[in-house]
Design an enzyme around this catalytic site. Structure first.
Site, PDB file in Angstrom:
ATOM      1  N   ARG A  30      44.533  43.721  46.750  1.00 25.55           N
ATOM      2  CA  ARG A  30      45.839  43.356  47.322  1.00 25.55           C
ATOM      3  C   ARG A  30      46.945  44.218  46.709  1.00 25.55           C
ATOM      4  O   ARG A  30      46.716  44.878  45.693  1.00 25.55           O
ATOM      5  CB  ARG A  30      46.134  41.882  46.971  1.00 25.55           C
ATOM      6  CG  ARG A  30      45.074  40.930  47.466  1.00 25.55           C
ATOM      7  CD  ARG A  30      44.754  39.879  46.398  1.00 25.55           C
ATOM      8  NE  ARG A  30      43.562  39.111  46.782  1.00 25.55           N
ATOM      9  CZ  ARG A  30      43.581  38.030  47.540  1.00 25.55           C
ATOM     10  NH1 ARG A  30      44.736  37.531  47.930  1.00 25.55           N
ATOM     11  NH2 ARG A  30      42.475  37.418  47.872  1.00 25.55           N
TER      12      ARG A  30
ATOM     13  N   GLY B 270      40.113  25.629  41.137  1.00 22.27           N
ATOM     14  CA  GLY B 270      39.169  26.647  41.613  1.00 22.27           C
ATOM     15  C   GLY B 270      38.409  26.249  42.861  1.00 22.27           C
ATOM     16  O   GLY B 270      37.487  26.947  43.274  1.00 22.27           O
TER      17      GLY B 270
ATOM     18  N   ARG C 251      33.689  34.900  52.598  1.00 25.36           N
ATOM     19  CA  ARG C 251      34.404  35.877  53.416  1.00 25.36           C
ATOM     20  C   ARG C 251      33.975  37.289  53.019  1.00 25.36           C
ATOM     21  O   ARG C 251      33.495  37.516  51.905  1.00 25.36           O
ATOM     22  CB  ARG C 251      35.918  35.665  53.349  1.00 25.36           C
ATOM     23  CG  ARG C 251      36.482  35.461  51.983  1.00 25.36           C
ATOM     24  CD  ARG C 251      37.972  35.103  52.074  1.00 25.36           C
ATOM     25  NE  ARG C 251      38.598  35.270  50.761  1.00 25.36           N
ATOM     26  CZ  ARG C 251      39.870  35.077  50.537  1.00 25.36           C
ATOM     27  NH1 ARG C 251      40.665  34.713  51.522  1.00 25.36           N
ATOM     28  NH2 ARG C 251      40.362  35.248  49.327  1.00 25.36           N
TER      29      ARG C 251
ATOM     30  N   ASP D 114      50.724  39.109  46.727  1.00 28.87           N
ATOM     31  CA  ASP D 114      49.304  38.917  46.384  1.00 28.87           C
ATOM     32  C   ASP D 114      48.493  38.554  47.619  1.00 28.87           C
ATOM     33  O   ASP D 114      47.270  38.490  47.552  1.00 28.87           O
ATOM     34  CB  ASP D 114      49.146  37.838  45.305  1.00 28.87           C
ATOM     35  CG  ASP D 114      49.841  36.542  45.677  1.00 28.87           C
ATOM     36  OD1 ASP D 114      51.057  36.568  45.910  1.00 28.87           O
ATOM     37  OD2 ASP D 114      49.168  35.499  45.751  1.00 28.87           O
ATOM     38  N   ASN D 115      49.166  38.310  48.741  1.00 30.20           N
ATOM     39  CA  ASN D 115      48.447  37.980  49.969  1.00 30.20           C
ATOM     40  C   ASN D 115      48.523  39.115  50.978  1.00 30.20           C
ATOM     41  O   ASN D 115      48.284  38.908  52.161  1.00 30.20           O
ATOM     42  CB  ASN D 115      49.006  36.695  50.583  1.00 30.20           C
ATOM     43  CG  ASN D 115      48.644  35.473  49.753  1.00 30.20           C
ATOM     44  OD1 ASN D 115      47.684  35.510  48.987  1.00 30.20           O
ATOM     45  ND2 ASN D 115      49.395  34.402  49.898  1.00 30.20           N
TER      46      ASN D 115
ATOM     47  N   ARG E  18      40.301  31.046  42.641  1.00 29.32           N
ATOM     48  CA  ARG E  18      39.171  30.303  43.216  1.00 29.32           C
ATOM     49  C   ARG E  18      38.355  31.181  44.151  1.00 29.32           C
ATOM     50  O   ARG E  18      37.624  30.697  44.992  1.00 29.32           O
ATOM     51  CB  ARG E  18      39.668  29.083  43.955  1.00 29.32           C
ATOM     52  CG  ARG E  18      40.680  29.401  45.018  1.00 29.32           C
ATOM     53  CD  ARG E  18      40.858  28.232  45.893  1.00 29.32           C
ATOM     54  NE  ARG E  18      42.038  28.396  46.714  1.00 29.32           N
ATOM     55  CZ  ARG E  18      42.385  27.551  47.636  1.00 29.32           C
ATOM     56  NH1 ARG E  18      41.660  26.490  47.842  1.00 29.32           N
ATOM     57  NH2 ARG E  18      43.460  27.744  48.345  1.00 29.32           N
TER      58      ARG E  18
HETATM   59  P1  AMP Z   1      47.778  31.398  47.450  1.00 31.76           P
HETATM   60  O1  AMP Z   1      49.096  30.737  47.590  1.00 31.76           O
HETATM   61  O2  AMP Z   1      46.646  30.649  48.116  1.00 31.76           O
HETATM   62  O3  AMP Z   1      47.791  32.823  47.816  1.00 31.76           O
HETATM   63  O4  AMP Z   1      47.396  31.325  45.912  1.00 31.76           O
HETATM   64  C1  AMP Z   1      48.178  31.894  44.906  1.00 31.76           C
HETATM   65  C2  AMP Z   1      47.386  31.940  43.644  1.00 31.76           C
HETATM   66  O5  AMP Z   1      46.944  30.630  43.286  1.00 31.76           O
HETATM   67  C3  AMP Z   1      46.133  32.801  43.685  1.00 31.76           C
HETATM   68  O6  AMP Z   1      45.996  33.401  42.439  1.00 31.76           O
HETATM   69  C4  AMP Z   1      45.042  31.795  43.931  1.00 31.76           C
HETATM   70  O7  AMP Z   1      43.786  32.237  43.471  1.00 31.76           O
HETATM   71  C5  AMP Z   1      45.542  30.606  43.138  1.00 31.76           C
HETATM   72  N1  AMP Z   1      45.016  29.345  43.647  1.00 31.76           N
HETATM   73  C6  AMP Z   1      45.328  28.724  44.811  1.00 31.76           C
HETATM   74  N2  AMP Z   1      44.647  27.575  44.925  1.00 31.76           N
HETATM   75  C7  AMP Z   1      43.879  27.448  43.823  1.00 31.76           C
HETATM   76  C8  AMP Z   1      42.938  26.496  43.350  1.00 31.76           C
HETATM   77  N3  AMP Z   1      42.643  25.396  44.036  1.00 31.76           N
HETATM   78  N4  AMP Z   1      42.346  26.722  42.155  1.00 31.76           N
HETATM   79  C9  AMP Z   1      42.629  27.817  41.448  1.00 31.76           C
HETATM   80  N5  AMP Z   1      43.504  28.746  41.818  1.00 31.76           N
HETATM   81  C10 AMP Z   1      44.117  28.580  42.986  1.00 31.76           C
HETATM   82 MG    MG Z   2      46.340  34.151  47.965  1.00 30.54          MG
END
Ligand code: AMP
Ligand code: MG
Length: 520
Positions: free
Chosen positions: A199, A135, A192, A269-270, A103
């Site tokens: 990453r 997304g 941002r 990934d973060n 997203r």
């Molecule tokens: P995060 O836990 O926020 O780091 O997200 C982990 C993964 O999930 C990343 O690839 C994000 O882009 C994806 N992601 C998190 N929330 C959404 C969302 N609402 N729609 C699509 N992808 C998401």
């Molecule tokens: Mg993330």
């Protein structure tokens, strides 16, 4: 609004050959071209009035229709080619395969005042990496990301920045606590900005797929643009790269521990390859000093990402990065040597930072005072920020009893200070007062130094929640009040004194204050 566009990522690295925006595995490519989603009724809620100037945007520009359109995803600038990045990652300790910008959509890169910036929208619609999600992003988490990114910057913590926050006018369905109570919330987009959003996981995905060619291209690109101080060649270049990423990561974590920031989801990934704090999700600020604390309810069982574990997890993540870089180096021992140094380097910087928090000379050994305060702070619930801020009031003339009185605002419940813990507090202060008496610097000098490293104001979890509650009702004043307050976190700001206070009792167990999930 005129930018000096200078796209590099989507010009120099391989693109996904499929242009269709469908969810899928993307191979041999660093990104996929995508177009942000048109939103039904975009409305600008807040922009960072200082940061806009760092990227060459005037206040008038920021109030224009064009600004709103571009940074809410409703207009793509001419000659720009938005894209979503392909990356993988280890989530909660396990390899999760392809993740990618699900997203997030990168708009363009610019050069301004000798700096290079990438602009990225979060919550601007689906991409090939959206997997099972939509997304989109909701208002509450977007406010949290916008305010915290800027607050961290002004605290001196390396971080991605936030330019602007807009409502989309669309509704987004979320189940906040993952308990079957899904409801519609207001959708929002944050713009941002960072030199790059690469990453650890961007490297991991190619290594996992044994796509060494793309892996090498990405590593060369990253080094050329963001680690240009590396001049070595061949394998040494990638070893130096890992060394530099390790150092920047250590620096970031030491800052987190200094200000009491708990990221909450330190998946690979973060973790930014530039050592920037990235992806503000279920993060939280330490209130009572507690190594075991995590704000993330999704992690409540194992507490993998708890405050005290952050330095260890960063090292764990660096191991995963080293594994990913292995095909470019093929020497286990050299990689291992870089990782082996992590612990000693971290501890050295951490000790130096803690000594500074205590107002002590960084060259002398005060390890017993440092370990002593860590233990003492955990005896009864003691506010981390208030304790260190008030500690600067303690003088060479104090007695342990008068010193305790000076910091006693930091105790959540003073009655908890019973015989035994009072004895331990007194004995720590006796040692501390004796130490500061031996220093050359005056009480005032020490206090000035301490107040430049121990913030008075941080974005306490309940503060962000109050701004969210107001914003939900259409009132955005508190967002700006907190933004202005947090621009000067080390200064005395008498008009904002009410924000120098412990978390109120109502916020102790409230969703959004002490309990956050990954749902955003
Ligand atoms: P995060 O836990 O926020 O780091 O997200 C982990 C993964 O999930 C990343 O690839 C994000 O882009 C994806 N992601 C998190 N929330 C959404 C969302 N609402 N729609 C699509 N992808 C998401
Ligand atoms: Mg993330």
């Amino acid at each position: 609004m005129i930018f000096n566009l200078n796209d590099t990522f989507n010009k120099e690295l391989p693109a996904d050959i499929t242009q269709e925006n469908s969810r899928r595995q993307v191979y041999n490519a660093c990104y996929s071209f995508v177009t942000p989603k048109q939103t039904s009724n975009p409305e600008l809620i807040h922009f960072s009035d200082d940061f806009i100037q760092e990227v060459g945007i005037t206040k008038e520009d920021a109030q224009s229709e064009e600004f709103l359109k571009v940074f809410s995803g409703n207009k793509v600038l001419e000659n720009s080619h938005p894209y979503a990045m392909c990356y993988g990652g280890h989530q909660f300790g396990h390899w999760a395969g392809q993740l990618g910008d699900g997203r997030a959509i990168n708009l363009f890169e610019i050069d301004y005042n000798d700096k290079h910036w990438t602009f990225q929208l979060k919550g601007a619609g689906e991409t090939p990496y959206s997997r099972t999600a939509d997304g989109l992003a909701v208002l509450r988490s977007s406010i949290r990301e916008h305010l915290c990114s800027e607050a961290m910057h002004y605290l001196g913590v390396p971080t991605t920045r936030s330019l602007a926050l807009s409502l989309t006018g669309d509704q987004v369905m979320r189940d906040i606590m993952y308990n079957g109570n899904a409801a519609y919330e207001k959708g929002a987009v944050v713009c941002r900005v960072a030199p790059s959003f690469i990453r650890f996981g961007n490297f991991e995905i190619f290594a996992a797929r044994q796509d060494n060619e793309t892996l090498k291209k990405l590593a060369d690109y990253t080094i050329e643009h963001f680690y240009s101080n590396i001049t070595s060649t061949g394998k040494q270049k990638y070893l130096d790269f890992l060394t530099e990423v390790r150092n920047r990561t250590i620096d970031m974590i030491v800052h987190w521990q200094r200000v009491g920031f708990v990221h909450g989801v330190m998946n690979t990934d973060n973790l930014s390859i530039l050592g920037l704090t990235i992806d503000y999700g279920p993060y939280g600020w330490l209130e009572g000093f507690d190594y075991e604390w995590t704000p993330n309810t999704t992690d409540a069982q194992n507490k993998r990402y708890r405050f005290g574990n952050q330095p260890y997890i960063a090292m764990w993540n660096l191991y995963k990065l080293a594994n990913a870089l292995y095909p470019l180096i093929e020497e286990v021992d050299s990689l291992q040597a870089i990782l082996n140094e992590y612990e000693a380097l971290y501890l050295k910087q951490y000790e130096a930072m803690m000594k500074q928090k205590l107002g002590l000379n960084t060259k002398s050994d005060y390890s017993s005072l440092v370990s002593g305060i860590e233990k003492t702070l955990q005896l009864i619930e003691t506010d981390y920020t208030i304790f260190f801020r008030k500690l600067s009031l303690v003088t060479k003339n104090d007695t342990p009893a008068s010193a305790i009185l000076k910091i006693s605002d930091a105790f959540y419940n003073e009655e908890d200070l019973q015989k035994e813990s009072k004895k331990q507090w007194s004995s720590w202060f006796a040692q501390y007062i004796e130490t500061i008496q031996s220093l050359d610097s005056t009480d005032e000098e020490r206090a000035t130094r301490m107040n430049a490293i121990n913030p008075k104001y941080v974005l306490r979890n309940y503060m962000a929640q109050l701004a969210i509650d107001d914003a939900d009702k259409g009132n955005y004043d508190l967002i700006d009040e907190l933004y202005q307050l947090l621009k000067n976190p080390y200064d005395e700001q008498p008009t904002y004194e009410k924000w120098f206070a412990k978390r109120p009792e109502w916020a102790r167990h409230k969703v959004g204050c002490s309990m956050l999930s990954c749902s955003s």
